[in-house]
Enzyme design. Structure first.
Site, PDB file in Angstrom:
ATOM      1  N   GLY A  15     101.173 -54.513 -45.812  1.00  0.00           N
ATOM      2  CA  GLY A  15      99.957 -55.071 -45.215  1.00  0.00           C
ATOM      3  C   GLY A  15      99.977 -56.584 -45.283  1.00  0.00           C
ATOM      4  N   ASN A  16      99.051 -57.186 -44.560  1.00  0.00           N
ATOM      5  CA  ASN A  16      98.964 -58.647 -44.458  1.00  0.00           C
ATOM      6  C   ASN A  16      98.765 -59.290 -45.833  1.00  0.00           C
ATOM      7  OD1 ASN A  16      98.738 -61.202 -43.314  1.00  0.00           O
ATOM      8  ND2 ASN A  16      97.291 -60.552 -41.753  1.00  0.00           N
ATOM      9  N   ILE A  17      98.873 -60.586 -45.902  1.00  0.00           N
ATOM     10  CA  ILE A  17      98.584 -61.341 -47.122  1.00  0.00           C
ATOM     11  C   ILE A  17      97.117 -61.093 -47.490  1.00  0.00           C
ATOM     12  CG2 ILE A  17      98.462 -63.663 -48.128  1.00  0.00           C
ATOM     13  CD1 ILE A  17     100.553 -64.519 -45.979  1.00  0.00           C
ATOM     14  N   ALA A  18      96.883 -60.740 -48.745  1.00  0.00           N
ATOM     15  CA  ALA A  18      95.523 -60.453 -49.254  1.00  0.00           C
ATOM     16  C   ALA A  18      94.867 -59.236 -48.611  1.00  0.00           C
ATOM     17  CB  ALA A  18      94.619 -61.674 -49.118  1.00  0.00           C
ATOM     18  N   SER A  19      95.686 -58.275 -48.178  1.00  0.00           N
ATOM     19  CA  SER A  19      95.125 -57.051 -47.590  1.00  0.00           C
ATOM     20  C   SER A  19      94.675 -56.064 -48.665  1.00  0.00           C
ATOM     21  CB  SER A  19      96.143 -56.391 -46.661  1.00  0.00           C
ATOM     22  OG  SER A  19      97.331 -56.119 -47.370  1.00  0.00           O
ATOM     23  N   GLY A  20      95.012 -56.339 -49.920  1.00  0.00           N
ATOM     24  CA  GLY A  20      94.566 -55.456 -51.003  1.00  0.00           C
ATOM     25  C   GLY A  20      95.667 -54.549 -51.552  1.00  0.00           C
ATOM     26  N   LYS A  21      96.894 -54.973 -51.387  1.00  0.00           N
ATOM     27  CA  LYS A  21      98.022 -54.152 -51.872  1.00  0.00           C
ATOM     28  C   LYS A  21      97.967 -53.986 -53.387  1.00  0.00           C
ATOM     29  CE  LYS A  21     100.889 -57.016 -49.880  1.00  0.00           C
ATOM     30  NZ  LYS A  21      99.877 -57.881 -49.215  1.00  0.00           N
ATOM     31  N   GLU A  91     105.279 -52.879 -53.863  1.00  0.00           N
ATOM     32  CA  GLU A  91     104.521 -53.763 -52.988  1.00  0.00           C
ATOM     33  C   GLU A  91     105.488 -54.391 -51.994  1.00  0.00           C
ATOM     34  OE1 GLU A  91     102.162 -56.513 -55.190  1.00  0.00           O
ATOM     35  OE2 GLU A  91     101.195 -57.318 -53.413  1.00  0.00           O
TER      36      GLU A  91
HETATM   37  N1  DCP Z   1     105.369 -64.162 -48.735  1.00  0.00           N
HETATM   38  C1  DCP Z   1     106.276 -64.818 -47.911  1.00  0.00           C
HETATM   39  N2  DCP Z   1     107.390 -64.170 -47.482  1.00  0.00           N
HETATM   40  C2  DCP Z   1     107.614 -62.883 -47.811  1.00  0.00           C
HETATM   41  C3  DCP Z   1     106.701 -62.191 -48.626  1.00  0.00           C
HETATM   42  C4  DCP Z   1     105.570 -62.869 -49.075  1.00  0.00           C
HETATM   43  O1  DCP Z   1     106.074 -65.976 -47.579  1.00  0.00           O
HETATM   44  N3  DCP Z   1     108.718 -62.288 -47.368  1.00  0.00           N
HETATM   45  C5  DCP Z   1     104.194 -64.891 -49.280  1.00  0.00           C
HETATM   46  C6  DCP Z   1     102.871 -64.542 -48.677  1.00  0.00           C
HETATM   47  C7  DCP Z   1     101.907 -64.822 -49.786  1.00  0.00           C
HETATM   48  C8  DCP Z   1     102.698 -64.597 -51.057  1.00  0.00           C
HETATM   49  O2  DCP Z   1     104.068 -64.589 -50.661  1.00  0.00           O
HETATM   50  O3  DCP Z   1     101.504 -66.173 -49.768  1.00  0.00           O
HETATM   51  C9  DCP Z   1     102.313 -63.321 -51.778  1.00  0.00           C
HETATM   52  O4  DCP Z   1     102.438 -62.230 -50.916  1.00  0.00           O
HETATM   53  P1  DCP Z   1     101.387 -61.077 -50.718  1.00  0.00           P
HETATM   54  O5  DCP Z   1     100.317 -61.443 -49.802  1.00  0.00           O
HETATM   55  O6  DCP Z   1     102.174 -59.915 -50.373  1.00  0.00           O
HETATM   56  O7  DCP Z   1     100.796 -60.793 -52.164  1.00  0.00           O
HETATM   57  P2  DCP Z   1      99.314 -60.641 -52.435  1.00  0.00           P
HETATM   58  O8  DCP Z   1      99.138 -60.744 -53.918  1.00  0.00           O
HETATM   59  O9  DCP Z   1      98.610 -61.612 -51.577  1.00  0.00           O
HETATM   60  O10 DCP Z   1      98.963 -59.172 -51.906  1.00  0.00           O
HETATM   61  P3  DCP Z   1      97.533 -58.486 -51.912  1.00  0.00           P
HETATM   62  O11 DCP Z   1      96.482 -59.540 -51.887  1.00  0.00           O
HETATM   63  O12 DCP Z   1      97.528 -57.616 -50.701  1.00  0.00           O
HETATM   64  O13 DCP Z   1      97.505 -57.713 -53.169  1.00  0.00           O
END
Ligand code: DCP
Length: 218
Positions: A15-21, A91
């Site tokens: 899922g997108n960045i900050a989608s709640g994974k 994740e």
């Molecule tokens: N990122 C990136 N390239 C990738 C994977 C991630 O640039 N191949 C970046 C995007 C975010 C950071 O790494 O700024 C962290 O990734 P996530 O959004 O997957 O992690 P979160 O903690 O934000 O996930 P969530 O809020 O869904 O729990």
């Protein structure tokens, strides 16, 4: 659950960045048959004192290849780690690193073609020679607006520069990859969960879908 029947399952939460994974993984971590691997984001923020994630957000054209090379390595490491439980949830994956993040850098003109080609060669070598297979993808489908709100609320230093358009582009690529399935190889079946709801509703949703998730990949 009949654990024997479904031993050795690999599930990726996408899922997108900050989608709640992370919330999703925290929910399933309570189940003792499930081993949860979180995204190695702390490594991307600090590799021997360097912060490739922060550098990438400051100047993607210069540092995109640096971050994505390291992401690919840390993801490969996660995929090939010996499993210690019958079910593994992780994740994201090496697949989304390439098809979503590298692709986005390249398409938006912020990754030179030579960097893209070298990463692609590495990726294809890995796919051919290593076992990075997945049994099920759980796609947390959100609107980019929801992610933007959550991103602002959580206030991770490196991410302060992320504009709405960046989240919209990542969303678009996720939809192309996992819903339309027109662009890249989808490595497994996909379960789509609507994830715009608040935390409490999402917890209930995971509870409702737990059995479905675990049987879908058998
Ligand atoms: N990122 C990136 N390239 C990738 C994977 C991630 O640039 N191949 C970046 C995007 C975010 C950071 O790494 O700024 C962290 O990734 P996530 O959004 O997957 O992690 P979160 O903690 O934000 O996930 P969530 O809020 O869904 O729990």
């Amino acid at each position: 659950i009949h654990v024997q029947k479904i031993a050795g399952l690999r599930i990726c939460i996408e899922g997108n960045i900050a989608s709640g994974k992370t919330t999703c993984l925290d929910y399933f971590a309570k189940n003792t048959s499930i081993e949860v691997l979180t995204e190695p984001v702390s490594k991307w923020r600090n590799v021997r004192g360097h912060n490739p994630l922060g550098l990438m957000y400051q100047d993607a054209s210069r540092w995109g290849i640096t971050l994505q090379t390291y992401v690919q390595l840390t993801m490969l490491d996660q995929h090939i780690k010996p499993m210690i439980s019958p079910i593994r949830m992780m994740e994201r994956s090496i697949h989304s690193a390439k098809y979503i993040f590298v692709e986005n850098l390249y398409r938006s003109g912020r990754m030179p073609e030579v960097d893209y080609v070298v990463l692609t060669e590495w990726f294809e070598w890995i796919i051919k020679n290593m076992d990075v297979s997945v049994d099920l993808i759980v796609y947390l489908q959100t609107s980019p607006e929801t992610c933007y709100e959550r991103l602002k609320r959580r206030c991770r230093e490196e991410e302060k520069v992320i504009p709405m358009e960046y989240l919209a582009a990542i969303h678009q690529l996720y939809e192309e990859w996992l819903i339309k399935q027109t662009m890249f190889k989808v490595p497994s079946p996909v379960l789509v969960l609507q994830a715009d709801h608040d935390l409490q509703d999402m917890m209930e949703k995971y509870e409702e879908n737990q059995d479905r998730i675990l049987t879908l990949c058998t």
